[in-house]
Design a protein around this motif. Sequence first.
Motif, PDB file in Angstrom:
ATOM      1  N   LEU A  86      44.534  42.228  38.484  1.00  0.00           N
ATOM      2  CA  LEU A  86      43.842  41.047  38.985  1.00  0.00           C
ATOM      3  C   LEU A  86      42.639  40.693  38.108  1.00  0.00           C
ATOM      4  N   LEU A  87      41.877  41.707  37.722  1.00  0.00           N
ATOM      5  CA  LEU A  87      40.669  41.465  36.915  1.00  0.00           C
ATOM      6  C   LEU A  87      41.045  40.866  35.562  1.00  0.00           C
ATOM      7  N   LEU A  88      42.125  41.390  34.955  1.00  0.00           N
ATOM      8  CA  LEU A  88      42.555  40.849  33.661  1.00  0.00           C
ATOM      9  C   LEU A  88      42.885  39.371  33.796  1.00  0.00           C
ATOM     10  N   GLU A  89      43.464  39.018  34.940  1.00  0.00           N
ATOM     11  CA  GLU A  89      43.815  37.632  35.206  1.00  0.00           C
ATOM     12  C   GLU A  89      42.547  36.785  35.421  1.00  0.00           C
ATOM     13  N   LEU A  90      41.597  37.381  36.141  1.00  0.00           N
ATOM     14  CA  LEU A  90      40.397  36.639  36.551  1.00  0.00           C
ATOM     15  C   LEU A  90      39.441  36.349  35.406  1.00  0.00           C
TER      16      LEU A  90
END
Lengths: 255, 279
Positions: A193-197
């Motif tokens: 999720l963080l990589l996406e965010l």
Amino acid sequence: MESITPILEFKKTCVSYTKQTMAVKYVSATIEKNTITAIMGPSGCGKSTLLRAVNLMHNLYPNIRVDGEILLNGENILSMEPIDVRRRIGMVFQRPAPFPTMSIFDNVLSGYALNGIRLSKEEKMQTVERCLKSVALWNEVKDVLNKKGTFLSGGQQQRLCIARALAMKPDILLMDEPTSALDPIATKHIEELLLELQKEVTILIVTHNMGQAKRISSKSMFMYLGELVEYGDTATMFSNPTDERTKEYLTGKVG
Amino acid sequence: MVKDKLMLWSICLLATLTVVPLLAILGEVLLRGYDQLSWTFFTEPTPTAYKTMEAIKTGEPIPGGIANGIVGTMIMLGMATVVAIPLGILCGAFLAENNKNSFAQFVSYLTDLLQGTPSVIISIITYIWVVVPMKGYSAIAGSAALCIMMLPLIIRSTEETLKILPASLKEAGLALGGNKARVMLKVQLPAAFGGIFTGVLLAISRVIGETAPLMFTALGCSFIRFAVDKPISAVPLLIWEFFNDPNLQELIWGASLFLLLFVLTLNLSSKYLAKKWNQ
């Protein structure tokens, strides 16, 4: 040399809990926009203390002093109103802390409620859907939006807390060991999720877990006894640390 | 083995001994009061001396009931609670948030002092402060005395409940940009609701049986009255009046049973609600 857009700059930032000792000593670093920067180091090295200085959490405790400068888009945070700073800089804590008396729906919107901002019914629905989708929680909870936030599993709760922070459209997201209370699968979800965010928000993440820093961050800070020992590209730091202390920590000799 | 058994039996014996007086009280009140409970006991006011004497002469049961006392008790409890809840919660929140501030510590000592103040002293003070300036006994004066007695209990329960909430809750609220007041109102107080509510119910059950404060302030009244600026009756006052009137002494037990059952219901429901809230 590629040009970078700085969003956050530490300039000789110091934090002290008592007059004699400094928990964070003269940290200077520039954080690039839309990146994930990991702050690593052994327990008690001042990682969380540095992180909490960014959204003026230390203002809550009158005996803590923060000196130096922290610039957000060139403006010194330390002389700004805490409320304005915190609206622009979100935070996710170590233990998932959804507000226990609020529903999932209200938890996502709690930032607006706490700032006294009224939204129309439509705006509310859109915000909730957008934020829960961006933390990949929408499909799991769209039918139980009225249940209490504490009804979710630990990993889901933490994603709810991230959604709650994202709802305020912050420039920066501070994360204080967000996965240390979670199981490996939930951790993996959050990391993805963080990589996406990072496309929409700059992330500063404190982590104990070197693997995690390696997997998700593009830049890393290594702190030791309150000092910023080394700061640079994560890949370089892991393959070729310049400082002896970093090397010892990364190879497991201290920590 | 013998020692263990001996120990066990002596503990059981002692525990039984402590429960005996409690059960005896409950049993006595139940047995003596049960007969008097009827619909009219709750709907009719205290009988006049004349009617009572007639009933006694003809051997009929004593007419009338304690409706004037129930109405008075409810009015005064209601007014006292309505004032004590916001004041107590505000003060409790202040104490929980500023426990290092010297003024807060001073207030905290005062709260302890108030909690330990004999009710008769509070009554005298209320008499001087409320009854004398208003030139008469009234429900307002009675509820003022009860309110003062309820305050420390509500303050303490609010403070203690807020203090045991995880700090992360408050920090999470502030980290979203909320100011302290909004975080208190929307995050901390709702999370503490269970504890505060229990505190309020305990405060009510603590003052519902108070007699001395009402003697000095509400005085009593033999008919059902809803005016708040006139003398008014209350159930514990009626018990005292019945005790002093040889013709009415039988009514003591019904009134006592009513009070006991009311307090029991409050306690049980507060426990149940607190449990439910914590789930």
